[in-house]
Design an enzyme around this catalytic site. Structure first.
Site, short mmCIF file in Angstrom:
data_model
loop_
_atom_site.label_atom_id
_atom_site.label_comp_id
_atom_site.label_asym_id
_atom_site.label_seq_id
_atom_site.Cartn_x
_atom_site.Cartn_y
_atom_site.Cartn_z
CG ASP A 90 -1.95 1.03 1.26
OD1 ASP A 90 -2.21 1.60 0.18
OD2 ASP A 90 -2.52 1.30 2.34
CG ASP A 145 -3.38 4.00 -3.37
OD1 ASP A 145 -4.31 3.21 -3.57
OD2 ASP A 145 -3.42 4.86 -2.48
CD GLU A 146 -5.73 -0.44 -1.33
OE1 GLU A 146 -5.55 -1.26 -0.41
OE2 GLU A 146 -6.58 0.45 -1.29
#
Lengths: 79, 390
Positions: free
Chosen positions: B8, B103-104
């Site tokens: 993350d 983003d993860e």
């Protein structure tokens, strides 16, 4: 802002490294490339460089298909 | 046994901008537009968070909390490009990647040691090449891995060997996917910690949460046997969208055009979640921020854009627009899964072939690949989604 620009560039090992650029009749030395990334549009691949020269930040754009440089953003680093 | 790692990025958009513009590092910094814009904070740097600034807060509120806040407009193309680079690093090192959002993402490994070594290597490469940090969580399932990655932000690495003990100590609201409404509901039953869910009589839990009770019970044991991370989100009770106009307006044609866009958007999302509802609510916010809502109950359950537009227009026509409108919103509530009680629904209608074709085009080419001509009136078609819950 998308201003055509002359940039003295080093092409080496498949990488592009802007060294100097001429803006407002001044030759500005790129002291630090803080970031770079790529985007794709109808012209093909665009390479973006965030650079610092003196007390200013510049966003330079290299349009690979046309081998042209543009200046797209300038701001003072003295916030 | 497989081990999962959740990777993350830490304050992704803000970190990317700070890597580009390192001279802002000593200032509270947010991505999201200027003070006078009507946008919200997309990401806040850790320094900005010290002032209570969080993603989702209006820029106006953010500047109120921190007048010296430095803000930049989001550059989604840039973030998408960096995201691609990040996940190619993950894939190269781990040999697999399961992207969860910009983003993860997750990867899996055959042993705990492998997962740990890969996570360390991925974190180092991201820091060296992308110039941002990420946090990683490792566990035997995705749900616990995702929770673990949030433990030591920024730049953290957390390994959970015993998911049962780890999750048992958590408060219910700390579990990924247990939202505010479910937390409230659990709290009303006297359940505050995950451990308490284990001990709670299952038949009472079922009475309150139906089939969701089984998922809650599984989670309480730290298990992910039915890939709960994807099922855990609260049951949908309504689907709605709002849009803030670029300029406040009283122009009926523009407002009707916006209703058309909102109807399409709400319908698209209802279909995505496979739900239909029988109450349409119209929200109007005037230029002085006064806001009111009006509802209409429909005799049958609806989900098509035409139906949603028809009923929202009936509501719209029944109100007098007193001053320029700043925001319009539509939501459909009292929803149920499509298919539920179909045989008893005498009002249900067969979907016409044209609607099937339009749905297929949207599924294949995106939501705005095809639209009604009246929707063209509005140039800015970015609408905000809202998913209300139990």
């Amino acid at each position: 802002m998308k201003e055509p620009l002359y940039v003295i560039t080093l092409f080496s090992d498949g990488k592009i490294k802007p060294i100097y650029f001429i803006w407002n009749n001044r030759r500005l030395k790129i002291e630090n490339i803080t970031y770079n990334w790529r985007t794709v549009d109808e012209n093909g691949i665009n390479q973006h460089f965030s650079v610092i020269s003196g007390s200013f930040y510049y966003h330079l754009l290299f349009v690979t298909s046309m081998s042209r440089w543009y200046l797209t953003e300038v701001e003072s680093t003295l916030a | 046994m497989k081990w999962y790692c959740h990777v993350d990025m830490d304050a992704f958009f803000a970190s990317v901008e700070l890597a580009s513009k390192p001279y802002f590092a000593k200032f509270p910094f947010a991505v999201g537009g200027s003070e006078k814009s009507r946008t919200v904070v997309s990401a806040a740097s850790y320094k900005a968070r010290e002032y209570g600034i969080r993603a989702g807060m209006s820029m106006f509120e953010a500047f109120r909390k921190c007048p010296n806040l430095i803000s930049v407009e989001p550059d989604m193309e840039k973030y998408a490009s960096i995201s691609k680079e990040i996940f190619s690093i993950v894939e190269r090192i781990a040999g697999n990647v399961d992207i969860y959002s910009v983003d993860e993402g997750f990867f899996h490994a055959d042993s705990m040691d492998d997962a740990l070594m890969m996570a360390v290597e991925i974190k180092r490469e991201i820091k060296n090449n992308i110039k941002i940090t990420c946090s990683a969580g490792i566990a035997k399932n995705k749900l616990v891995a995702k929770m673990a990655s949030g433990e030591n932000k920024p730049d953290g690495l957390t390994l959970v060997e015993d998911a049962f003990s780890y999750i048992g100590e958590k408060r219910v609201e700390d579990v990924v996917g247990i939202g505010r409404q479910t937390t409230k509901h659990l709290n009303k039953l006297g359940i505050y910690s995950v451990k308490q869910i284990r001990d709670y009589p299952m038949d009472i839990l079922r009475k309150h949460f139906n089939s969701y009770a089984f998922i809650l019970r599984e989670v309480s044991y730290g298990r992910d046997s039915v890939n709960m991370m994807w099922n855990l989100e609260d049951e949908i009770k309504s689907v709605g969208n709002t849009h803030t106009m670029e300029k406040d307006t009283m122009d009926r044609k523009t407002l009707l055009s916006l209703l058309s866009i909102l109807s399409e958007h709400v319908s698209f999302r209802m279909k995505k979640h496979n739900v239909e509802g029988n109450t349409v609510t119209l929200t109007v916010r005037y230029s002085d921020f006064r806001t009111f809502t009006k509802q209409k109950k429909v005799q049958r359950h609806i989900s098509s854009p035409d139906d949603i537009q028809l009923y929202s227009k009936i509501i719209f026509d029944s109100i007098e627009i007193a001053m320029p409108v700043r925001l319009l919103g539509i939501s459909v509530s009292n929803v149920r899964s499509i298919g539920e009680q179909m045989k008893l629904d005498f009002y249900s209608q067969q979907k016409p072939p044209i609607a099937e074709a339009v749905d297929e085009i949207r599924r294949r080419y995106g939501e705005w690949a095809i639209m009604k001509a009246r929707s063209l009136e509005i140039k800015d078609r970015n609408v905000k989604g809202r998913r209300m819950t139990v």
